[in-house]
Design a protein around this motif. Structure first.
Motif, PDB file in Angstrom:
ATOM      1  N   UNK A  22       0.832  -1.209   0.000  1.00  0.00           N
ATOM      2  CA  UNK A  22       0.000   0.000   0.000  1.00  0.00           C
ATOM      3  C   UNK A  22       0.868   1.261   0.000  1.00  0.00           C
ATOM      4  N   UNK A  23       1.890   1.268   0.809  1.00  0.00           N
ATOM      5  CA  UNK A  23       2.793   2.416   0.920  1.00  0.00           C
ATOM      6  C   UNK A  23       3.508   2.681  -0.411  1.00  0.00           C
ATOM      7  N   UNK A  24       4.022   1.642  -1.039  1.00  0.00           N
ATOM      8  CA  UNK A  24       4.731   1.791  -2.316  1.00  0.00           C
ATOM      9  C   UNK A  24       3.773   2.255  -3.418  1.00  0.00           C
ATOM     10  N   UNK A  25       2.539   1.776  -3.402  1.00  0.00           N
ATOM     11  CA  UNK A  25       1.545   2.218  -4.400  1.00  0.00           C
ATOM     12  C   UNK A  25       1.217   3.702  -4.209  1.00  0.00           C
ATOM     13  N   UNK A  26       1.073   4.153  -2.965  1.00  0.00           N
ATOM     14  CA  UNK A  26       0.829   5.577  -2.700  1.00  0.00           C
ATOM     15  C   UNK A  26       2.011   6.426  -3.144  1.00  0.00           C
ATOM     16  N   UNK A  27       3.225   5.927  -2.904  1.00  0.00           N
ATOM     17  CA  UNK A  27       4.446   6.631  -3.313  1.00  0.00           C
ATOM     18  C   UNK A  27       4.484   6.793  -4.827  1.00  0.00           C
ATOM     19  N   UNK A  28       4.180   5.724  -5.542  1.00  0.00           N
ATOM     20  CA  UNK A  28       4.198   5.758  -7.013  1.00  0.00           C
ATOM     21  C   UNK A  28       3.180   6.769  -7.544  1.00  0.00           C
ATOM     22  N   UNK A  29       1.973   6.753  -7.002  1.00  0.00           N
ATOM     23  CA  UNK A  29       0.928   7.670  -7.454  1.00  0.00           C
ATOM     24  C   UNK A  29       1.331   9.125  -7.194  1.00  0.00           C
ATOM     25  N   UNK A  34       3.569  14.372  -9.382  1.00  0.00           N
ATOM     26  CA  UNK A  34       4.569  15.446  -9.413  1.00  0.00           C
ATOM     27  C   UNK A  34       5.324  15.456 -10.742  1.00  0.00           C
ATOM     28  N   UNK A  35       5.566  14.288 -11.313  1.00  0.00           N
ATOM     29  CA  UNK A  35       6.230  14.226 -12.618  1.00  0.00           C
ATOM     30  C   UNK A  35       5.340  14.846 -13.697  1.00  0.00           C
ATOM     31  N   UNK A  36       4.079  14.483 -13.694  1.00  0.00           N
ATOM     32  CA  UNK A  36       3.147  15.015 -14.702  1.00  0.00           C
ATOM     33  C   UNK A  36       2.981  16.530 -14.579  1.00  0.00           C
ATOM     34  N   UNK A  37       3.096  17.050 -13.367  1.00  0.00           N
ATOM     35  CA  UNK A  37       2.948  18.498 -13.152  1.00  0.00           C
ATOM     36  C   UNK A  37       4.186  19.275 -13.593  1.00  0.00           C
ATOM     37  N   UNK A  38       5.291  18.566 -13.850  1.00  0.00           N
ATOM     38  CA  UNK A  38       6.534  19.225 -14.233  1.00  0.00           C
ATOM     39  C   UNK A  38       7.446  19.565 -13.072  1.00  0.00           C
ATOM     40  N   UNK A  40       8.801  17.407 -11.058  1.00  0.00           N
ATOM     41  CA  UNK A  40       9.781  16.326 -10.912  1.00  0.00           C
ATOM     42  C   UNK A  40      10.088  15.821 -12.319  1.00  0.00           C
ATOM     43  N   UNK A  41      10.858  16.598 -13.107  1.00  0.00           N
ATOM     44  CA  UNK A  41      11.034  16.253 -14.520  1.00  0.00           C
ATOM     45  C   UNK A  41      11.925  15.044 -14.801  1.00  0.00           C
ATOM     46  N   UNK A  42      12.785  14.655 -13.848  1.00  0.00           N
ATOM     47  CA  UNK A  42      13.683  13.521 -14.104  1.00  0.00           C
ATOM     48  C   UNK A  42      13.806  12.649 -12.862  1.00  0.00           C
ATOM     49  N   UNK A  43      13.782  11.329 -13.088  1.00  0.00           N
ATOM     50  CA  UNK A  43      14.032  10.366 -12.012  1.00  0.00           C
ATOM     51  C   UNK A  43      14.765   9.176 -12.620  1.00  0.00           C
ATOM     52  N   UNK A  44      15.864   8.798 -11.977  1.00  0.00           N
ATOM     53  CA  UNK A  44      16.656   7.653 -12.427  1.00  0.00           C
ATOM     54  C   UNK A  44      16.887   6.707 -11.260  1.00  0.00           C
ATOM     55  N   UNK A  45      16.734   5.435 -11.530  1.00  0.00           N
ATOM     56  CA  UNK A  45      17.048   4.407 -10.538  1.00  0.00           C
ATOM     57  C   UNK A  45      18.561   4.272 -10.452  1.00  0.00           C
ATOM     58  N   UNK A  46      19.070   4.035  -9.269  1.00  0.00           N
ATOM     59  CA  UNK A  46      20.485   3.733  -9.074  1.00  0.00           C
ATOM     60  C   UNK A  46      20.595   2.210  -9.069  1.00  0.00           C
ATOM     61  N   UNK A  47      21.311   1.683 -10.031  1.00  0.00           N
ATOM     62  CA  UNK A  47      21.388   0.239 -10.227  1.00  0.00           C
ATOM     63  C   UNK A  47      21.903  -0.449  -8.958  1.00  0.00           C
ATOM     64  N   UNK A  48      21.186  -1.498  -8.560  1.00  0.00           N
ATOM     65  CA  UNK A  48      21.593  -2.306  -7.422  1.00  0.00           C
ATOM     66  C   UNK A  48      21.231  -1.744  -6.062  1.00  0.00           C
TER      67      UNK A  48
END
Length: 93
Positions: A22-29, A34-38, A40-48
């Motif tokens: 539930x927490x991770x789903x709320x975080x994603x939404x 914020x990304x769609x609003x502009x 948070x224009x960039x997000x990259x996963x750090x491998x590993x």
């Protein structure tokens, strides 16, 4: 104002699986809003790692703080913020 933000997530290993889901789903939404609003224009996963590098584009330090502290995973994160400024050698300047 642009900010480079590193977020490292540390969820408790004994967290209830349903609570985690539930927490991770709320975080994603929230983050996708914020990304769609502009904001948070960039997000990259750090491998590993359960971490990311992100770029935020906001009006002030206070706005950035409010957005980050609104993340559902905020209580489980180590966050490092670096303010960014245009470089004089940037060809796009």
């Amino acid at each position: 104002m642009l900010f480079h933000v590193r977020m490292d997530v540390h969820l408790p290993p004994d967290m209830d699986p349903d609570t985690r889901t539930h927490l991770v789903a709320r975080e994603k939404a929230y983050s996708q809003q914020l990304q769609r609003s502009g904001k948070w224009p960039h997000i990259w996963r750090i491998v590993g790692e359960y971490s990311n590098f992100s770029i935020f584009d906001v009006e002030s330090n206070d706005e950035l703080h409010n957005l980050i502290s609104g993340l559902p995973l905020f209580p489980y994160m180590d966050i490092h913020v670096t303010p960014l400024a245009r470089h004089p050698s940037d060809v796009k300047d």
